[in-house]
Design a protein around this motif. Structure first.
Motif, PDB file in Angstrom:
ATOM      1  N   LEU A  61      22.562  59.962  -7.528  1.00 19.76           N
ATOM      2  CA  LEU A  61      22.826  61.361  -7.197  1.00 19.76           C
ATOM      3  C   LEU A  61      24.122  61.890  -7.795  1.00 19.76           C
ATOM      4  O   LEU A  61      24.204  63.060  -8.160  1.00 19.76           O
ATOM      5  N   VAL A  62      25.157  61.031  -7.905  1.00 19.41           N
ATOM      6  CA  VAL A  62      26.461  61.524  -8.369  1.00 19.41           C
ATOM      7  C   VAL A  62      26.792  61.085  -9.792  1.00 19.41           C
ATOM      8  O   VAL A  62      27.735  61.619 -10.400  1.00 19.41           O
ATOM      9  N   GLY A  63      26.060  60.093 -10.343  1.00 19.82           N
ATOM     10  CA  GLY A  63      26.262  59.698 -11.734  1.00 19.82           C
ATOM     11  C   GLY A  63      27.601  59.058 -12.026  1.00 19.82           C
ATOM     12  O   GLY A  63      28.101  59.150 -13.146  1.00 19.82           O
ATOM     13  N   LYS A  64      28.178  58.365 -11.021  1.00 20.83           N
ATOM     14  CA  LYS A  64      29.483  57.734 -11.217  1.00 20.83           C
ATOM     15  C   LYS A  64      29.448  56.281 -10.763  1.00 20.83           C
ATOM     16  O   LYS A  64      28.769  55.941  -9.793  1.00 20.83           O
ATOM     17  N   LEU A  65      30.191  55.426 -11.456  1.00 22.58           N
ATOM     18  CA  LEU A  65      30.298  54.029 -11.070  1.00 22.58           C
ATOM     19  C   LEU A  65      31.120  53.905  -9.788  1.00 22.58           C
ATOM     20  O   LEU A  65      32.032  54.701  -9.549  1.00 22.58           O
ATOM     21  N   PRO A  66      30.834  52.913  -8.955  1.00 21.93           N
ATOM     22  CA  PRO A  66      31.541  52.787  -7.674  1.00 21.93           C
ATOM     23  C   PRO A  66      32.990  52.370  -7.851  1.00 21.93           C
ATOM     24  O   PRO A  66      33.303  51.467  -8.626  1.00 21.93           O
ATOM     25  N   LYS A  67      33.868  53.033  -7.110  1.00 24.96           N
ATOM     26  CA  LYS A  67      35.305  52.740  -7.186  1.00 24.96           C
ATOM     27  C   LYS A  67      35.865  52.305  -5.837  1.00 24.96           C
ATOM     28  O   LYS A  67      37.060  52.028  -5.719  1.00 24.96           O
ATOM     29  N   SER A 122      22.271  70.535  -1.172  1.00 27.42           N
ATOM     30  CA  SER A 122      21.388  70.012  -2.204  1.00 27.42           C
ATOM     31  C   SER A 122      19.961  70.529  -2.093  1.00 27.42           C
ATOM     32  O   SER A 122      19.260  70.618  -3.093  1.00 27.42           O
ATOM     33  N   TRP A 123      19.536  70.861  -0.898  1.00 31.04           N
ATOM     34  CA  TRP A 123      18.116  71.165  -0.680  1.00 31.04           C
ATOM     35  C   TRP A 123      17.897  72.588  -0.180  1.00 31.04           C
ATOM     36  O   TRP A 123      18.622  73.064   0.699  1.00 31.04           O
ATOM     37  N   ASP A 124      16.863  73.233  -0.717  1.00 30.74           N
ATOM     38  CA  ASP A 124      16.338  74.442  -0.082  1.00 30.74           C
ATOM     39  C   ASP A 124      15.428  74.064   1.080  1.00 30.74           C
ATOM     40  O   ASP A 124      15.389  74.755   2.095  1.00 30.74           O
ATOM     41  N   GLU A 125      14.697  72.967   0.920  1.00 27.54           N
ATOM     42  CA  GLU A 125      13.850  72.442   1.995  1.00 27.54           C
ATOM     43  C   GLU A 125      13.923  70.921   1.998  1.00 27.54           C
ATOM     44  O   GLU A 125      13.916  70.300   0.936  1.00 27.54           O
ATOM     45  N   MET A 126      13.976  70.333   3.194  1.00 25.69           N
ATOM     46  CA  MET A 126      13.901  68.877   3.341  1.00 25.69           C
ATOM     47  C   MET A 126      12.828  68.601   4.378  1.00 25.69           C
ATOM     48  O   MET A 126      12.966  68.980   5.545  1.00 25.69           O
ATOM     49  N   LEU A 127      11.736  67.937   3.965  1.00 19.50           N
ATOM     50  CA  LEU A 127      10.541  67.826   4.802  1.00 19.50           C
ATOM     51  C   LEU A 127      10.171  66.365   5.042  1.00 19.50           C
ATOM     52  O   LEU A 127      10.446  65.495   4.221  1.00 19.50           O
ATOM     53  N   PHE A 128       9.522  66.126   6.179  1.00 15.70           N
ATOM     54  CA  PHE A 128       8.968  64.803   6.441  1.00 15.70           C
ATOM     55  C   PHE A 128       7.969  64.913   7.591  1.00 15.70           C
ATOM     56  O   PHE A 128       8.179  65.658   8.533  1.00 15.70           O
ATOM     57  N   THR A 188      26.264  66.528  -6.380  1.00 19.32           N
ATOM     58  CA  THR A 188      25.037  65.830  -6.757  1.00 19.32           C
ATOM     59  C   THR A 188      24.311  66.603  -7.850  1.00 19.32           C
ATOM     60  O   THR A 188      24.531  67.804  -8.041  1.00 19.32           O
ATOM     61  N   PHE A 189      23.424  65.916  -8.559  1.00 20.82           N
ATOM     62  CA  PHE A 189      22.642  66.629  -9.570  1.00 20.82           C
ATOM     63  C   PHE A 189      21.743  67.664  -8.915  1.00 20.82           C
ATOM     64  O   PHE A 189      21.383  68.673  -9.537  1.00 20.82           O
ATOM     65  N   LEU A 190      21.391  67.457  -7.654  1.00 23.99           N
ATOM     66  CA  LEU A 190      20.580  68.440  -6.933  1.00 23.99           C
ATOM     67  C   LEU A 190      21.343  69.741  -6.743  1.00 23.99           C
ATOM     68  O   LEU A 190      20.780  70.835  -6.898  1.00 23.99           O
ATOM     69  N   GLU A 191      22.629  69.639  -6.411  1.00 27.84           N
ATOM     70  CA  GLU A 191      23.453  70.841  -6.292  1.00 27.84           C
ATOM     71  C   GLU A 191      23.539  71.578  -7.624  1.00 27.84           C
ATOM     72  O   GLU A 191      23.504  72.815  -7.662  1.00 27.84           O
TER      73      GLU A 191
END
Length: 497
Positions: free
Chosen positions: A85-91, A158-164, A116-119
């Motif tokens: 989601l963030v495209g970064k290596l862990p620090k 990040s989401w307009d809708e989050m469903l489950f 996030t790439f979603l944002e």
């Protein structure tokens, strides 16, 4: 007609025709269907496993850029997804744990958290919908296993809708660990088997409900006058390995191959592996996994059968969604990505689980279908960290963030590109690992000091022998590459080992 009016009418008609022609020639921003599949190692027909029944994923793979050597950055669900989601290596150690998105995103103020790439997509006009497990929590909301669903979303903005659809299980956590009778591992406190073959339809387990939600949502998204990102997260083949009986019936258990190497690698140790605690917490399993001895061949085949049945079940759910994409006329302008959040040892190196820095835990499925582009196979090494910048380029968006990966579009267009990086970093178990096209070098930071492990896949494809001690020059060469990926995650030896 007045000559002036006639000229004005002709001018308007010409302008209208030119605008229509320009609109027809300018491609619409593509939709994106992103399918995350939990614990999906590259054991599909498309990856050469001809004993696996995966017709829908195989069909998609033939139309896609199929990445044969994709490696995740962290071999555990939440951290791997956070890295995606963030495209970064862990620090920090937070970023290699399952609660990474909660602690780094959900609990932070907007100005303090990574984007996030979603944002990015949402801010550029995409309508974003999540169904199922995209971040760590199985419905995208933060709450513990035995708690009712909360209203704290894991990925704010990040989401307009989050469903489950939690169905008969009541909550997403219970559905995630659910059995066909509506029970679950959580409330039964682990007094369950690690597998089940129930004579039920696809909706008898949660992924069937998730596929149905996605099918209905695609019908709605077709009518929206904006591009969409649909994130679809399937649970299987995550433990418990449950699937309708008809998917078990696709296999002859005796014909299922066992792990090609089920021992501790020579010159390695138990410290580099995993005691299979997640698998063993299913207390009613007939045998327990151990690093002291392999499980029986009979039970090993049974569990591998269960895993493959779960793969075939989720393959069928993916097929339903892809068929609906075609039915709605959306496929011609929709990029489809299938990603496995990490691999899984199925008895390999005596391990039943993930959480190691071996290929079985780090290598997973990745395929990307682009409308109008032919399928191809890519042998060069890529990382989950590369997906964020790839999505930006596929969507025609600028890369205006500091990311640690690179867009894979150059490989998708030219699989033999000489400019590609061709290595990937991974982190876990107090170790940093780099995978090249031929070698894996892992440096562990333990109480007794640093430990090096080197494997040569050209002569040892199943990682049976650590050859670091006998190849100091190769270790020194690869160590320079490894050090480039040292983010400062492990600064000190652990307090205890």
């Amino acid at each position: 007609m007045n000559p002036f009016k006639l000229l004005l009418t002709i001018a308007c008609l010409c302008a209208s025709t030119a605008f229509a022609r320009q609109s027809a020639e300018t491609p619409k921003q593509p939709n994106i269907l992103f399918i995350a599949i939990d614990d999906l190692r590259p054991e599909l027909g498309a990856y050469g496993a001809d004993y696996v029944h995966s017709p829908n994923l195989d069909r998609l793979a033939a139309q896609s850029s199929l990445f044969k050597n994709h490696f995740v950055t962290v071999p555990t669900c939440g951290a791997s997804r956070y890295n995606l989601l963030v495209g970064k290596l862990p620090k920090s150690t937070v970023e290699i744990g399952n609660m990474a998105a909660v602690q780094m995103i959900s609990q932070k103020e907007k100005a303090e958290r990574p984007e996030t790439f979603l944002e990015k997509l949402r801010g550029s006009g995409y309508y974003t919908v999540g169904i199922g497990k995209i971040s760590h929590h199985p419905d995208g909301y933060v709450y513990d296993y035995l708690e009712p669903k909360s209203d704290q979303i894991e990925l704010p903005d990040s989401w307009d809708e989050m469903l489950f659809d939690a169905g008969k299980w009541g909550t997403a956590h219970h559905a995630f660990f659910g059995y066909a009778d509506g029970s679950n591992r959580n409330t039964l406190k682990g007094q369950v088997k690690p597998y089940e073959a129930a004579d039920v339809g696809d909706e008898g387990y949660a992924d069937g409900l998730t596929a149905n939600l996605a099918v209905e949502k695609l019908k709605e998204l077709k009518g929206k006058n904006q591009p969409f990102f649909l994130g679809l997260g399937f649970f299987k083949p995550h433990l418990p390995f449950t699937a309708p009986k008809k998917y078990w019936d696709l296999y002859e258990e005796e014909a299922i191959p066992l792990a090609p190497f089920s021992e501790i690698p020579e010159n390695s140790s138990k410290a580099s592996l995993l005691a299979s605690g997640e698998f063993n917490q299913y207390a009613l399993g007939e045998e327990k996994a151990s690093l002291d001895a392999a499980m029986s061949e009979e039970y090993s085949r049974k569990i591998r059968h269960a895993y493959l049945a779960a793969v075939s079940y989720v393959d069928a759910q993916v097929g339903k969604v892809l068929d609906e994409l075609e039915r709605q006329g959306l496929a011609e302008n929709t990029i489809v990505i299938v990603w496995g959040d990490h691999g899984w040892h199925l008895g390999d190196q005596l391990v039943w689980g993930k959480h190691t820095l071996f290929d079985r835990a780090l290598q997973s499925v990745l395929m990307v279908r682009r409308p109008g582009k032919p399928g191809n196979q890519i042998e060069q090494v890529v990382s989950t960290t590369d997906i964020f910048p790839t999505l930006l380029e596929l969507a025609g968006m600028p890369r205006d963030l500091a990311l640690d990966g690179e867009s894979m579009l150059v490989l998708m267009d030219s699989p033999d590109s000489a400019t590609w990086r061709d290595y990937a970093y991974s982190y876990y178990n107090r170790g940093i690992s780099v995978r090249t096209s031929r070698y894996r070098l892992t440096e562990y930071f333990r109480k007794e000091g640093k430990v090096m492990e080197l494997y040569d896949f050209e002569v040892d494809p199943f990682q049976t022998k650590n050859i670091a001690a006998e190849n100091p020059e190769k270790v020194e060469e690869l160590l320079k590459l490894l050090e480039k990926g040292d983010t400062g995650l492990y600064q000190k030896p652990p307090a205890d080992n």
